[in-house]
Design a protein around this motif. Structure first.
Motif, PDB file in Angstrom:
ATOM      1  N   SER A 155       0.814  -1.220   0.000  1.00 24.27           N
ATOM      2  CA  SER A 155       0.000   0.000   0.000  1.00 24.27           C
ATOM      3  C   SER A 155       0.843   1.263   0.000  1.00 24.27           C
ATOM      4  O   SER A 155       0.345   2.351  -0.271  1.00 24.27           O
ATOM      5  CB  SER A 155      -0.909   0.008   1.240  1.00 24.27           C
ATOM      6  OG  SER A 155      -0.147   0.240   2.421  1.00 24.27           O
ATOM      7  N   GLY A 156       2.125   1.099   0.336  1.00 22.89           N
ATOM      8  CA  GLY A 156       3.005   2.265   0.333  1.00 22.89           C
ATOM      9  C   GLY A 156       2.901   3.129   1.566  1.00 22.89           C
ATOM     10  O   GLY A 156       3.443   4.235   1.585  1.00 22.89           O
ATOM     11  N   ILE A 157       2.241   2.653   2.626  1.00 26.33           N
ATOM     12  CA  ILE A 157       2.057   3.480   3.805  1.00 26.33           C
ATOM     13  C   ILE A 157       3.379   3.814   4.483  1.00 26.33           C
ATOM     14  O   ILE A 157       3.544   4.889   5.073  1.00 26.33           O
ATOM     15  CB  ILE A 157       1.093   2.783   4.803  1.00 26.33           C
ATOM     16  CG1 ILE A 157       0.738   3.723   5.959  1.00 26.33           C
ATOM     17  CG2 ILE A 157       1.700   1.496   5.335  1.00 26.33           C
ATOM     18  CD1 ILE A 157      -0.024   4.941   5.561  1.00 26.33           C
ATOM     19  N   ALA A 158       4.349   2.896   4.366  1.00 23.05           N
ATOM     20  CA  ALA A 158       5.630   3.114   5.042  1.00 23.05           C
ATOM     21  C   ALA A 158       6.358   4.336   4.499  1.00 23.05           C
ATOM     22  O   ALA A 158       7.057   5.035   5.230  1.00 23.05           O
ATOM     23  CB  ALA A 158       6.502   1.871   4.919  1.00 23.05           C
ATOM     24  N   ARG A 159       6.199   4.609   3.217  1.00 22.54           N
ATOM     25  CA  ARG A 159       6.923   5.739   2.621  1.00 22.54           C
ATOM     26  C   ARG A 159       6.062   6.986   2.484  1.00 22.54           C
ATOM     27  O   ARG A 159       6.514   7.981   1.932  1.00 22.54           O
ATOM     28  CB  ARG A 159       7.464   5.337   1.246  1.00 22.54           C
ATOM     29  CG  ARG A 159       6.408   4.938   0.237  1.00 22.54           C
ATOM     30  CD  ARG A 159       7.054   4.432  -1.053  1.00 22.54           C
ATOM     31  NE  ARG A 159       6.058   3.990  -2.019  1.00 22.54           N
ATOM     32  CZ  ARG A 159       5.462   4.795  -2.886  1.00 22.54           C
ATOM     33  NH1 ARG A 159       5.753   6.091  -2.895  1.00 22.54           N
ATOM     34  NH2 ARG A 159       4.567   4.319  -3.744  1.00 22.54           N
ATOM     35  N   ARG A 160       4.841   6.964   2.987  1.00 24.21           N
ATOM     36  CA  ARG A 160       3.961   8.134   2.881  1.00 24.21           C
ATOM     37  C   ARG A 160       3.910   8.835   4.247  1.00 24.21           C
ATOM     38  O   ARG A 160       2.945   8.736   4.995  1.00 24.21           O
ATOM     39  CB  ARG A 160       2.573   7.713   2.420  1.00 24.21           C
ATOM     40  CG  ARG A 160       2.583   6.958   1.098  1.00 24.21           C
ATOM     41  CD  ARG A 160       1.204   6.684   0.563  1.00 24.21           C
ATOM     42  NE  ARG A 160       1.246   5.704  -0.502  1.00 24.21           N
ATOM     43  CZ  ARG A 160       1.604   5.953  -1.749  1.00 24.21           C
ATOM     44  NH1 ARG A 160       1.967   7.184  -2.079  1.00 24.21           N
ATOM     45  NH2 ARG A 160       1.607   4.997  -2.653  1.00 24.21           N
ATOM     46  N   SER A 161       4.977   9.540   4.562  1.00 24.78           N
ATOM     47  CA  SER A 161       5.091  10.173   5.878  1.00 24.78           C
ATOM     48  C   SER A 161       4.042  11.263   6.079  1.00 24.78           C
ATOM     49  O   SER A 161       3.568  11.480   7.196  1.00 24.78           O
ATOM     50  CB  SER A 161       6.497  10.759   6.059  1.00 24.78           C
ATOM     51  OG  SER A 161       6.789  11.691   5.021  1.00 24.78           O
ATOM     52  N   LEU A 162       3.651  11.948   5.019  1.00 22.59           N
ATOM     53  CA  LEU A 162       2.652  13.001   5.150  1.00 22.59           C
ATOM     54  C   LEU A 162       1.321  12.424   5.629  1.00 22.59           C
ATOM     55  O   LEU A 162       0.668  12.964   6.540  1.00 22.59           O
ATOM     56  CB  LEU A 162       2.461  13.727   3.809  1.00 22.59           C
ATOM     57  CG  LEU A 162       1.404  14.840   3.779  1.00 22.59           C
ATOM     58  CD1 LEU A 162       1.781  15.958   4.752  1.00 22.59           C
ATOM     59  CD2 LEU A 162       1.238  15.390   2.359  1.00 22.59           C
ATOM     60  N   ILE A 163       0.928  11.321   5.032  1.00 19.00           N
ATOM     61  CA  ILE A 163      -0.329  10.682   5.436  1.00 19.00           C
ATOM     62  C   ILE A 163      -0.207  10.116   6.843  1.00 19.00           C
ATOM     63  O   ILE A 163      -1.129  10.247   7.667  1.00 19.00           O
ATOM     64  CB  ILE A 163      -0.708   9.577   4.439  1.00 19.00           C
ATOM     65  CG1 ILE A 163      -1.143  10.201   3.106  1.00 19.00           C
ATOM     66  CG2 ILE A 163      -1.828   8.699   4.987  1.00 19.00           C
ATOM     67  CD1 ILE A 163      -1.559   9.196   2.052  1.00 19.00           C
ATOM     68  N   LYS A 164       0.931   9.488   7.165  1.00 16.54           N
ATOM     69  CA  LYS A 164       1.092   8.906   8.501  1.00 16.54           C
ATOM     70  C   LYS A 164       1.038   9.973   9.583  1.00 16.54           C
ATOM     71  O   LYS A 164       0.367   9.798  10.610  1.00 16.54           O
ATOM     72  CB  LYS A 164       2.417   8.141   8.577  1.00 16.54           C
ATOM     73  CG  LYS A 164       2.412   6.823   7.838  1.00 16.54           C
ATOM     74  CD  LYS A 164       3.615   5.973   8.199  1.00 16.54           C
ATOM     75  CE  LYS A 164       4.916   6.620   7.766  1.00 16.54           C
ATOM     76  NZ  LYS A 164       6.077   5.764   8.061  1.00 16.54           N
TER      77      LYS A 164
END
Length: 377
Positions: A155-164
């Motif tokens: 899902s790419g959550i690990a590299r989406r720091s803005l969303i996290k």
């Protein structure tokens, strides 16, 4: 290796398997066949992907800001009632609407952000799985963790720091707001925020300290500046009338007259019982002299949830609350006889002024009115 029942690895082999191998093994063990698993963003770093990421971060950020605004308003926004003045901004009237707006926006923003992320970034895979009975063994637990980790990676959550960061802020501040809401009585003192020197302990029928002015019973004629007081001869036997407090010192003061009609704990129902019914009355201990002849005055604020008990049934002498169908017996100190209410309606002690012939309240209620907070004993 049988494709339907793959050979189970030993503990040493299981420990040496990486995440991808565990994920594939878990799928085979569960009888799962992945038919299709398209990557929602096969080309990474495109403008469309970044735009979708910013949109999701916007909703999470909105949730965080709204939740923070809720906490600030709950604690610091003025909530003490003030008489209405057309020429001035009345901050009090915005207190409850702003609480609802900010808390609603916080929940809505977090929900939209989560749904948008699920729709735009999680792989929409199609899989077929056979059902099986029984609990999960250690192998199943290990492989499902690997599959969940792989899903997160894809899902790419690990590299989406803005969303996290924005999602964490939104969820965290919303949780803080719900905590403040739950513990509100410890954060904000309702006694200190209420009208008058005695706060919630007294109603509008209470005179200021040191005052001996009579508080008369007044009708609501629909015109706040018009004062219409009540005499015993104004009510027929079996009649009921809603009355409010009035002091001669307030005559001509439009703001105070309007406040007396608007204050939530002021409405009282004045009931004149029929003579035959009045002879059967059972009075509450300590309140034997609260009535005037056949006339009895009870608060209109239901002891269940504070709805107006605005109906009086002459034939059965029952006072009815239309919200949740609580019923009170007017012949037995307005004690509840049906519905969810468990406490009697508070009785206002009344008398007639010998000089003017109008009804007046001898004192404020001596017992709690309305829902559960008001237990004073």
């Amino acid at each position: 290796m049988n494709s339907d029942k793959p050979d189970l690895p030993s503990e040493a082999e299981l420990a040496d398997m990486d995440r991808d191998e565990l994920s594939r093994l878990g799928a085979r063990l569960d009888g799962v066949e992945v038919v299709e698993a398209p990557d929602p963003w096969p080309v990474k770093g495109t403008r469309a992907e970044k735009r979708a990421e910013r949109q999701i971060a916007f909703w999470f950020t909105l949730s965080a800001l709204a939740g923070l605004a809720f906490v600030v308003i709950f604690i610091w926004w003025p909530s003490k009632y003030e008489p209405p003045r057309d020429e001035e901004f009345q901050a009090y009237y915005w207190y409850t609407p702003l609480l609802g707006l900010t808390l609603g926006l916080s929940i809505l923003g977090l929900g939209i952000g989560v749904m948008s992320y699920t729709k735009k970034f999680l792989p929409h895979e199609i899989a077929v799985q056979e059902r099986h009975d029984g609990g999960s063994n250690e192998l199943d637990k290990a492989t499902i963790l690997a599959q969940l980790s792989e899903t997160g990676e894809r899902s790419g959550i690990a590299r989406r720091s803005l969303i996290k960061r924005s999602a964490g802020a939104g969820a965290g501040v919303l949780g803080l707001g719900l905590g403040v809401f739950t513990l509100g009585a410890f954060v904000r003192n309702p006694h200190a925020q209420s009208e008058g020197p005695d706060g919630l302990w007294h109603t509008g029928w209470q005179n200021p300290p040191g005052s001996t002015e009579k508080v008369f019973l007044r009708r609501d004629t629909g015109r706040p500046g018009e004062v219409s007081l009540v005499r015993p001869e104004d009510l027929d036997a079996g009649a009921m009338e809603t009355v409010f407090p009035f002091r001669e010192s307030e005559r001509g003061d439009e703001h105070k007259l309007l406040l007396a009609l608007q204050r939530a704990d002021n409405p009282v129902m004045l009931i004149r019982l029929r003579p035959d019914d009045a002879r059967r009355v059972i009075k509450h201990q300590g309140q034997e002299d609260f009535n005037y002849g056949d006339f009895y005055a009870y608060t209109k604020i239901c002891s269940h949830l504070g709805c107006p008990t605005s109906l009086y049934e002459q034939r059965t002498n029952r006072i009815l609350c239309p919200c949740h169908q609580s019923q009170f017996n007017a012949l037995e100190y307005a004690k509840p006889i049906f519905g969810p209410a468990t406490r009697k309606l508070a009785q206002l002690p009344i008398d007639v002024d010998p000089e003017t012939g109008y009804f007046y309240a001898k004192r404020d209620f001596i017992e709690a009115i309305g829902p559960a907070f008001w237990e004073r004993a």
